[in-house]
Design a protein around this motif. Sequence first.
Motif, short mmCIF file in Angstrom:
data_model
loop_
_atom_site.label_atom_id
_atom_site.label_comp_id
_atom_site.label_asym_id
_atom_site.label_seq_id
_atom_site.Cartn_x
_atom_site.Cartn_y
_atom_site.Cartn_z
N THR A 183 69.80 37.42 57.13
CA THR A 183 70.09 38.33 56.02
C THR A 183 68.94 39.30 55.79
O THR A 183 69.15 40.50 55.61
CB THR A 183 70.37 37.52 54.75
OG1 THR A 183 71.50 36.67 54.97
CG2 THR A 183 70.63 38.43 53.57
N ASP A 221 76.85 33.91 50.00
CA ASP A 221 76.39 32.53 49.90
C ASP A 221 76.60 31.81 51.23
O ASP A 221 77.57 32.06 51.95
CB ASP A 221 77.15 31.80 48.79
CG ASP A 221 76.45 31.92 47.44
OD1 ASP A 221 75.47 32.70 47.36
OD2 ASP A 221 76.89 31.27 46.48
N VAL A 261 79.03 36.26 46.36
CA VAL A 261 77.92 37.15 46.71
C VAL A 261 76.75 36.86 45.78
O VAL A 261 76.92 36.75 44.56
CB VAL A 261 78.34 38.63 46.61
CG1 VAL A 261 77.13 39.53 46.84
CG2 VAL A 261 79.44 38.93 47.62
N SER A 262 75.56 36.72 46.36
CA SER A 262 74.34 36.48 45.59
C SER A 262 73.42 37.68 45.68
O SER A 262 73.49 38.47 46.63
CB SER A 262 73.62 35.24 46.13
OG SER A 262 74.42 34.09 46.00
N GLU A 263 72.54 37.80 44.70
CA GLU A 263 71.55 38.88 44.69
C GLU A 263 70.19 38.31 45.08
O GLU A 263 69.73 37.33 44.50
CB GLU A 263 71.47 39.54 43.32
CG GLU A 263 70.48 40.71 43.30
CD GLU A 263 70.31 41.32 41.92
OE1 GLU A 263 69.92 42.49 41.83
OE2 GLU A 263 70.56 40.60 40.92
N ASP A 289 71.66 33.36 43.22
CA ASP A 289 70.66 34.43 43.11
C ASP A 289 69.26 33.88 43.37
O ASP A 289 68.93 32.75 42.99
CB ASP A 289 70.72 35.06 41.73
CG ASP A 289 72.06 35.76 41.47
OD1 ASP A 289 72.78 36.03 42.45
OD2 ASP A 289 72.36 36.03 40.29
N SER A 321 66.66 44.95 46.17
CA SER A 321 67.75 44.08 45.74
C SER A 321 68.78 44.07 46.85
O SER A 321 69.27 45.12 47.29
CB SER A 321 68.38 44.61 44.45
OG SER A 321 69.52 43.85 44.11
N ILE A 322 69.08 42.86 47.36
CA ILE A 322 69.98 42.71 48.50
C ILE A 322 71.16 41.85 48.07
O ILE A 322 70.97 40.77 47.50
CB ILE A 322 69.25 42.04 49.69
CG1 ILE A 322 68.02 42.85 50.11
CG2 ILE A 322 70.19 41.83 50.87
CD1 ILE A 322 67.10 42.10 51.07
N ASN A 323 72.36 42.31 48.37
CA ASN A 323 73.55 41.50 48.17
C ASN A 323 73.83 40.70 49.43
O ASN A 323 73.87 41.26 50.54
CB ASN A 323 74.76 42.37 47.81
CG ASN A 323 74.64 42.97 46.43
OD1 ASN A 323 74.07 42.36 45.53
ND2 ASN A 323 75.18 44.17 46.26
N ALA A 324 73.99 39.40 49.28
CA ALA A 324 74.18 38.54 50.45
C ALA A 324 75.23 37.49 50.15
O ALA A 324 75.36 37.01 49.02
CB ALA A 324 72.86 37.85 50.81
#
Length: 316
Positions: free
Chosen positions: A25, A18, A4-6, A82, A13-16
Amino acid sequence: MPPVSELLIAGKSINAADNANLLDTLLAAGLAIPYSCRAGSCHACMVRCTQGELLDAKPDALSPAQRAEGWRLACQSRIRGDLALEVFDPQRDGIAARIHSLDWPAPDILRLRLLPARPLRYSAGQHLLLWGASGVVRPYSLASLPGTDEWLEFHIDCSRPGAFSSQVRQLVEGDQLGLGELHGGGLHYDPDWQDRPLLLLAAGTGLAPLWGLLREALRQAHQGPIRLLHVARDPASHYLAGELAALTEAHPNLQVELPVQAELAAALANLQLASRQTIALVCGSPAAVEHFSRRLYLAGLPRSQLYADTYLSRAS
């Protein structure tokens, strides 16, 4: 589970995951990112990457200068670690333009001419972004001819309701719009083609970039035969019929055909290539471009000699 990237963008701030598509997204997170073609051609979904890097499926779609500034196409980018991103800001990244004139050459087609606040260098067939006071952004192909027309010309299909098409119906001469400078588009005229047959196929307002490219070819004294076919919903929608007739009168090597939709199958069935050296320029909806392209392949046109651009009608 994938890493998971920020993503930091527009104060969020979105967690997405990879490898997830960046445009999908951002849209899923509720961000109003403009987009249209999803194929890397229209450039409507540009974002600026200020920290981190993206996996870019089409690194050549943007100019080296744009890439050096951090611009990427969200639809062609996948997340890798990130990121800090900036969305395209019309006030910061755009160019103001005043409406020079607008008219309706067909009941549902607006011919819009703009005077930008500063000169723009562009090529016939290029895309630009347009937006108004509401902030709705759409990509359009230029119909104007650089070095000849003092304005930037766009042909806008307003036959279907939409946030942008409804807005432009309210415009009057002197109003302000915004422009986003792009260099996308799959169509161009190459002076090396001067002695080769040209075949121009357009559906609806797909005629816009071909109108600019046709005049570019004639300005460069194109010597080979030029055949243009424009298919429209009905006779009234052949919105440049008069101008095309005038060009045909002045240029013996130009042939123009104006079928309506019901006549298209017969027109394409009779389509023959002037030679194997023919260059074809095609523009319209994805379905129209696919239909034209299939017929050209059957007629024997090499794939390397077909240049196409598509537009999407959006009801939002």
